[in-house]
Design an enzyme around this catalytic site. Sequence first.
Site, PDB file in Angstrom:
ATOM      1  N   CYS A   1       0.839  -1.119  -0.059  1.00  0.00           N
ATOM      2  CA  CYS A   1       0.072  -0.024   0.055  1.00  0.00           C
ATOM      3  C   CYS A   1       0.732   1.077  -0.042  1.00  0.00           C
ATOM      4  CB  CYS A   1      -0.822   0.033   1.310  1.00  0.00           C
ATOM      5  SG  CYS A   1      -1.851  -1.379   1.589  1.00  0.00           S
TER       6      CYS A   1
ATOM      7  N   LYS B   1       2.950  -2.737  -7.760  1.00  0.00           N
ATOM      8  CA  LYS B   1       4.250  -2.464  -8.312  1.00  0.00           C
ATOM      9  C   LYS B   1       5.092  -3.034  -7.211  1.00  0.00           C
ATOM     10  CE  LYS B   1       7.380  -1.012 -10.981  1.00  0.00           C
ATOM     11  NZ  LYS B   1       7.121  -1.667 -12.341  1.00  0.00           N
TER      12      LYS B   1
HETATM   13  C1  BG6 Z   1       5.728  -7.415  -8.641  1.00  0.00           C
HETATM   14  C2  BG6 Z   1       5.670  -6.484  -9.911  1.00  0.00           C
HETATM   15  O1  BG6 Z   1       5.018  -7.047  -7.641  1.00  0.00           O
HETATM   16  O2  BG6 Z   1       7.330  -7.142  -8.113  1.00  0.00           O
HETATM   17  C3  BG6 Z   1       6.756  -6.758 -10.870  1.00  0.00           C
HETATM   18  O3  BG6 Z   1       4.484  -6.452 -10.099  1.00  0.00           O
HETATM   19  C4  BG6 Z   1       8.056  -6.799 -10.293  1.00  0.00           C
HETATM   20  O4  BG6 Z   1       6.601  -5.986 -12.035  1.00  0.00           O
HETATM   21  C5  BG6 Z   1       8.113  -7.736  -9.029  1.00  0.00           C
HETATM   22  O5  BG6 Z   1       9.106  -7.269 -11.295  1.00  0.00           O
HETATM   23  C6  BG6 Z   1       9.387  -7.453  -8.511  1.00  0.00           C
HETATM   24  O6  BG6 Z   1       9.723  -6.358  -7.977  1.00  0.00           O
HETATM   25  P1  BG6 Z   1      11.128  -5.622  -7.673  1.00  0.00           P
HETATM   26  O7  BG6 Z   1      10.950  -4.205  -7.001  1.00  0.00           O
HETATM   27  O8  BG6 Z   1      11.589  -6.599  -6.358  1.00  0.00           O
HETATM   28  O9  BG6 Z   1      11.926  -5.774  -9.031  1.00  0.00           O
END
Ligand code: BG6
Length: 610
Positions: free
Chosen positions: A2, A605
């Site tokens: 969040c 994200k």
């Molecule tokens: C997910 C995202 O929640 O986390 C993906 O939707 C991302 O896009 C994955 O690749 C890993 O995130 P990060 O910040 O560890 O690279």
Amino acid sequence: MCGITGIVTQNSDNIGELLVRCSSKLTYRGYDSVGVAAVRNGAVDLRKDVGTIEEVNELLGLSSMKGDRGIAQLRWATYGAPTKMNAQPHFGCEEVFYGAHNGNLHNYVEYKKELIETGHIVRSENDGELCVHAVDKYYEQTGDMFEAVRLSIQDLKGAFAYAVGRADEQEIYAVKMGSSLVAGVADNATIVSSDLPSVLPLTNNVIYLADGEMLVLTPHDVKVYRIEDGKQLERVPQISYVDARAAEKGGYPHFMLKEINEQPKVAQDVLGILESSKNEEWLKLIENASRHYLVACGSSYNASIVGTYYFNRLAGIPMLHAIGGQFQPMYGTTMDEDSLSILVSQSGETKDILNVLNLINAKHYGKTLGVLNVIGSTLMFQADSHIPMACGYEVSVPATKTYFSQSIIFAYLAAKLGERNGHIDSSEAKIFINQLRNDLPSLTQTTIDRTGILAKNLARTMMDVKDLYCLGYGFTDGVAREGALKIKEICYNHCEGMYSSEFKHGPLSIVTKNYPVIFTTTTEDSWMVINHINEVKARHGRTIVVGEFEKTLEPYVANKHDYLEVPKSDVLINPLLDVIPLQLLSYFLSVDIGINPDLPRNLSKTLTVD
Ligand code: BG6
């Protein structure tokens, strides 16, 4: 995951507008439900509901809320379904304490029971509400807000950050215990938030926090304290040079298309970082280790698979790749102090990765090298060293430019290491690195330009496709998985990414007339992939090819748009380019279906939860 935002202003009355303007930059962190608590003359106006911040603002007039301070929260549901009651912020027992959290309380069930048994009125199924009750509880005992916040932590188990206030006090308090938190000091206001993009509309005068710290926002300043003993810590605001425009679409219909088109610049910028003086530190960390792991999640994991091929081929380093959650069960007993774990996370806040970081630090399982995009993230502060990916903020939930940056970083490091340890000739290394520096940015632009229209046309023919495979071989192993993930994330289709030689060992049974199978190739392995294409073609499946054009492959595509041709390039540059048509295909298909690719349902994200 969040997004929380808390703001305290000097004598202004437009807290609703400020909170909506700032917290809307956190939409990529959660868009199930939204709420604002605005305080005016000692009374809290709390409005919240399910929906995106635009929808809830339209419904409840969040921007028009009056007051000089308040807290907003954008939610991605973990504990408790996305409902109005479970939306944040929450009250304590009465409408006196108000607050919101990001993260997970692992002791949610037992603590909620304890609070109810001691007379607390707990209204929702959301763990964030318990943070407010914990402060309420200790305020009853101490009569002091600072102490109440500080002591509340002893009741709360898990990884979280929260912001809380009292209706009759002008300060807002916040704690960082495992989830991201950053603060800002403007001329006539202060702000605390889960992430930098929501601070930048107010100020670029930023204070980064570490776990175990709490802060007090007053209208004039931000004071930082150590939770353990309440000692005030000196923390001077730093100027952030992150471009606030990164959180704007810049004329593109979606952030995803904008970020795909930023990839030529990413290629240029990341080479600049890699050729900076710090690379000696990164190269030495890798050279001094006896075991090497690439650990990541989602798109970062797919980039790590590509990286594993580069490190093995160019540097002769038998790098292993692991999904964040897989690392401890798989490697937890074979690590030692001579290991190096390269933790790949664009946000630097993914809980699955921070769990690995904490395990390694606790067990002294060697060194850690973060590959991250968000400066000020937990991974940046807690890894032994870190490589900044230099992408600028990636706002769209599906990763594109950050995956691209990571792949380039691995290709570069592998070539440098191979040159230093003699695994490849110095001339070969120099030629490849020159291609990365001098050719890749323009090749990336050409690939976007040429495959954009091809991908758009192909997408039109795939509107009714609900199930497909995306296969890779050798260096395009990770590329195919990334292409499949993109289609899953933003087209809501089942697209399985796997190794093409494995397809005949079972999955081939899915193929009937016109069943679509995408093959990603490079000129190095098309001689082998042609066998796998044949196995599908012979059963009247629809074979779609992504890669440099090759006459031998032409007969295997039914028509022009089933061949997403990537410009001619060196065989080890090819895999970096092959992902682009797949990014574009998923984007155009998503938009044609009527989905917003930036905010796909159920996703977020950065997942700061287990
Ligand atoms: C997910 C995202 O929640 O986390 C993906 O939707 C991302 O896009 C994955 O690749 C890993 O995130 P990060 O910040 O560890 O690279």
